[in-house]
Design a protein around this motif. Structure first.
Motif, short mmCIF file in Angstrom:
data_model
loop_
_atom_site.label_atom_id
_atom_site.label_comp_id
_atom_site.label_asym_id
_atom_site.label_seq_id
_atom_site.Cartn_x
_atom_site.Cartn_y
_atom_site.Cartn_z
N SER A 1 0.61 -0.60 0.19
CA SER A 1 0.60 -0.20 0.23
C SER A 1 1.22 1.21 0.44
N ILE A 2 2.11 1.07 0.98
CA ILE A 2 2.53 2.41 0.86
C ILE A 2 3.26 2.71 -0.55
N PHE A 3 3.46 1.39 -1.35
CA PHE A 3 4.28 1.56 -2.56
C PHE A 3 3.79 2.42 -3.62
N LEU A 4 2.00 1.21 -3.37
CA LEU A 4 1.11 2.13 -4.36
C LEU A 4 0.61 4.25 -3.65
N VAL A 5 0.91 4.02 -3.15
CA VAL A 5 0.53 5.19 -2.58
C VAL A 5 1.57 6.53 -2.98
N ASP A 6 3.22 6.17 -2.65
CA ASP A 6 4.41 6.48 -3.06
C ASP A 6 4.44 7.19 -4.58
N ALA A 7 4.11 5.66 -5.29
CA ALA A 7 3.47 5.92 -7.23
C ALA A 7 3.15 6.51 -7.74
N LEU A 8 1.65 6.52 -6.78
CA LEU A 8 0.59 7.83 -7.10
C LEU A 8 0.82 9.23 -7.14
N ARG A 9 1.68 8.77 -6.03
CA ARG A 9 2.17 10.61 -6.05
C ARG A 9 2.79 11.17 -6.98
N SER A 10 3.48 10.00 -7.34
CA SER A 10 4.81 11.10 -8.00
C SER A 10 4.29 11.38 -8.92
N VAL A 11 3.80 11.33 -9.49
CA VAL A 11 2.54 11.20 -11.18
C VAL A 11 1.86 12.40 -10.84
N ALA A 12 1.38 12.86 -9.46
CA ALA A 12 0.34 13.90 -8.87
C ALA A 12 -0.79 13.57 -8.67
N ILE A 13 -0.82 12.05 -8.28
CA ILE A 13 -2.33 11.90 -7.99
C ILE A 13 -2.67 11.84 -6.02
#
Length: 216
Positions: A62-74
């Motif tokens: 979950s933390i990994f995907l949250v970071d991935a999403l935030r990295s593309v401004a989501i």
């Protein structure tokens, strides 16, 4: 740059979120996969730890995907429950039964509203997961215990968000904190209680069809 390249063909946030949930795990070889948290070992919660190990539990994923999403401004956040409330027939030892352990997943702000994402699970749509709606419908608010409700993390204080951006948070209730099932004494993570939001989503889900979109 890696995550941005994966979603460069996307025209909206929904496409980007679903693509990342399918493809972000292949940032390393072999790809990151789910492995249940070891009982006597510190789990890999940081994204670089998860990449180094090529695996993590639901929390680390979950933390990994949250970071991935935030990295593309989501905008994204971790959500979850300390314990599933499945009853004695499924969990004879109550919260100590593995079937009634904790679970974490992801929520993201997409196309103007919050949605949940079953990380590394059902990859074809938002608001779908093995736990919804059957398990989320069993969760409940309790004034005396946080064990069996559903919560979401927040960086900003919930009451402040309600003051400055109420339309985006009106479905959620400020929680005392975001509970960590593996460290009950930690109360520094701010949170929302979102169980009623999941119940309302389940009611809406029951009365609609659910076409899948394909971005792949």
């Amino acid at each position: 740059p890696h995550m941005a390249k994966l979603v460069e063909h996307c025209l909206d946030d929904e496409c980007a979120a679903l693509v990342l949930n399918r493809a972000s795990w292949r940032i390393v070889d072999p790809p990151i996969k789910f492995v249940a948290a070891p009982p006597n070992e510190i789990n890999s919660y940081g994204p670089f730890q998860t990449m180094e190990r090529h695996n993590s539990s639901c929390t680390g994923l979950s933390i990994f995907l949250v970071d991935a999403l935030r990295s593309v401004a989501i905008p994204a956040r971790v959500a979850g429950t300390p314990h599933w409330r499945k009853g004695k027939a499924v969990c004879p030892d109550g919260d100590a039964s593995p079937e009634c352990g904790n679970h974490n997943w992801v929520e993201a702000f997409i196309l103007g509203e919050w949605h949940f994402i079953d990380q590394h699970g059902l990859l074809d749509a938002l608001d779908k997961g093995w736990f919804f709606p059957a398990d989320t419908n069993l969760q409940t608010h309790n004034d005396h215990s946080m064990n069996h409700s559903i919560y979401s993390t927040t960086w900003a204080p919930p009451h402040e968000l309600l003051r400055v951006a109420r339309p985006y948070y009106a479905h959620f209730a400020p929680a005392p904190h975001f509970p960590l099932a593996w460290d009950w004494d930690t109360r520094s993570i701010q949170g929302w209680e979102t169980v009623k939001w999941y119940h309302s989503k389940a009611s809406a889900y029951a009365g609609t069809s659910h076409p899948n979109k394909s971005y792949f």
